[in-house]
Design a protein around this motif. Structure first.
Motif, short mmCIF file in Angstrom:
data_model
loop_
_atom_site.label_atom_id
_atom_site.label_comp_id
_atom_site.label_asym_id
_atom_site.label_seq_id
_atom_site.Cartn_x
_atom_site.Cartn_y
_atom_site.Cartn_z
N ALA A 159 -15.60 9.68 2.50
CA ALA A 159 -14.84 10.84 2.04
C ALA A 159 -14.76 10.91 0.51
O ALA A 159 -14.23 11.87 -0.04
N ARG A 160 -15.29 9.87 -0.17
CA ARG A 160 -15.26 9.79 -1.63
C ARG A 160 -13.84 9.85 -2.19
O ARG A 160 -13.58 10.45 -3.24
N LYS A 161 -12.91 9.23 -1.48
CA LYS A 161 -11.53 9.15 -1.92
C LYS A 161 -11.21 7.71 -2.31
O LYS A 161 -10.35 7.06 -1.72
N SER A 162 -11.92 7.20 -3.30
CA SER A 162 -11.81 5.79 -3.65
C SER A 162 -10.43 5.41 -4.17
O SER A 162 -10.08 4.23 -4.21
N GLU A 163 -9.63 6.43 -4.59
CA GLU A 163 -8.28 6.10 -5.06
C GLU A 163 -7.44 5.46 -3.95
O GLU A 163 -6.51 4.70 -4.22
N TYR A 164 -7.80 5.76 -2.69
CA TYR A 164 -7.05 5.16 -1.58
C TYR A 164 -7.32 3.66 -1.47
O TYR A 164 -6.47 2.90 -1.01
N ARG A 207 -5.96 -0.24 4.64
CA ARG A 207 -7.33 0.27 4.49
C ARG A 207 -7.79 0.99 5.75
O ARG A 207 -8.45 2.03 5.68
N THR A 208 -7.42 0.44 6.90
CA THR A 208 -7.82 1.06 8.17
C THR A 208 -7.16 2.41 8.36
O THR A 208 -7.82 3.40 8.71
N GLU A 209 -5.86 2.48 8.11
CA GLU A 209 -5.14 3.73 8.33
C GLU A 209 -5.56 4.81 7.33
O GLU A 209 -5.65 5.99 7.68
N PHE A 210 -5.81 4.43 6.08
CA PHE A 210 -6.33 5.39 5.11
C PHE A 210 -7.70 5.92 5.55
O PHE A 210 -7.99 7.11 5.42
N LYS A 213 -7.25 8.35 8.39
CA LYS A 213 -6.67 9.60 7.89
C LYS A 213 -7.71 10.47 7.20
O LYS A 213 -7.74 11.70 7.37
N LEU A 214 -8.59 9.84 6.41
CA LEU A 214 -9.53 10.60 5.59
C LEU A 214 -10.79 11.02 6.33
O LEU A 214 -11.37 12.06 6.02
N TYR A 215 -11.24 10.17 7.29
CA TYR A 215 -12.54 10.48 7.90
C TYR A 215 -12.67 9.96 9.33
O TYR A 215 -13.06 10.71 10.22
N CYS A 216 -12.34 8.69 9.55
CA CYS A 216 -12.67 8.03 10.82
C CYS A 216 -11.56 8.19 11.85
O CYS A 216 -11.01 7.20 12.36
N ASP A 217 -11.23 9.47 12.19
CA ASP A 217 -10.17 9.68 13.18
C ASP A 217 -10.59 9.23 14.58
O ASP A 217 -9.76 9.09 15.47
#
Length: 280
Positions: A159-164, A207-210, A213-217
């Motif tokens: 998701a390219r949301k590396s801030e997470y 890390r798993t929950e982020f 949330k972002l991609y791997c639902d």
């Protein structure tokens, strides 16, 4: 290398790509610093609250556990580029879940094996280091849980949301500070080992929950969390109580059996693969 350099100098500079790359990479840099802090700060608190003898014992335990860190680094180098390639070509969710489950089972088997054979370590050390037998499993739990989090965090990268990743590492670092300040004055080197287990359990969950949330639902993590909680509880209990070798080995075998039952489908796939390769 002159041809490569001359080609670079003649290439137009893509400022948009540079900004995009920096936006993605800078949070990873600071997240890496926080991760380094989690692995390092316990020795500082041990020196302050428990003395250099405890630092020495803990350092020996972490040294024995460091081989897991090497395995994690090798796997990560292979895993992330492969997942990004799948994302480009179209992710097969079932394939991702299957691989995560198989490696999850492998990680917890490794955890049991480290615990089951840790009684051998005191034979190679002076008597003053007898506690290493029980501490090495807790120290290995950090790299093992981080290894597992590298599997489940893939959604953040895709998701390219590396801030997470930065958020997860920073929260885990704060938790590590709090746990060290609380537990080391009470339990000394045991407190540092318990902190390792709890900190990386927290990091895995974040890390798993982020990622979910972002991609791997699609990611199923119930069995992962069940195994994590069981292994964390028993590891902490063994660090505190330090039972006899027979009891110690018996319970690690029981935990391994629980893992094989929960992941029996993946276990039989591993057996089938090994038979096809002529190994089993």
């Amino acid at each position: 290398t002159r041809k490569s350099w001359s080609g670079l100098l003649s290439t137009n500079f893509n400022i948009k790509l540079m900004k995009k790359t920096l936006c993605f990479s800078f949070p990873l840099i600071f997240g890496g610093i926080a991760y380094w802090g989690v692995f390092t700060v316990d020795r500082i608190f041990l020196k302050i609250y428990s003395g250099l003898t405890s630092v020495a014992i803990y350092a020996v335990a972490t040294t024995f556990a460091s081989c897991v860190t090497l395995l994690s680094s090798i796997f990560t180098t292979i895993w992330h580029p492969m997942v990004y390639k799948w994302a480009r070509d179209g992710l097969d969710n079932n394939k991702i879940q299957e691989i995560i489950n198989i490696i999850t089972l492998t990680i917890f088997i490794m955890w049991s094996l480290i615990g089951g054979f840790s009684w051998v370590i005191p034979y190679f050390l002076p008597n003053e280091y007898y506690e290493v037998e029980y501490l090495v499993v807790a120290c290995a739990s950090g790299p093992l849980l981080y290894f597992l989090s590298e599997l489940t965090v893939i959604g953040v990268g895709i998701a390219r949301k590396s801030e997470y990743s930065l958020y997860a590492s920073f929260i885990a670092f704060l938790g590590c500070l709090l746990l060290n300040i609380t537990l080391i004055p009470l339990y000394g080197v045991k407190g540092a080992a318990i902190t390792m287990v709890l900190t990386f359990s927290l990091l895995l969950v974040l890390r798993t929950e982020f990622s979910v949330k972002l991609y791997c639902d699609f990611l199923s993590r119930r069995k992962i969390y069940i195994m994590m909680v069981l292994y964390a509880i028993f590891t902490i209990f063994f660090v505190l109580r330090q039972p006899s070798v027979i009891v110690y080995v018996f319970f690690w075998l029981i935990l391994m059996l629980v893992g094989l039952i929960l992941f029996k489908k993946e276990f039989f796939k591993i057996i089938s693969y090994l038979k096809k390769r002529g190994i089993g």
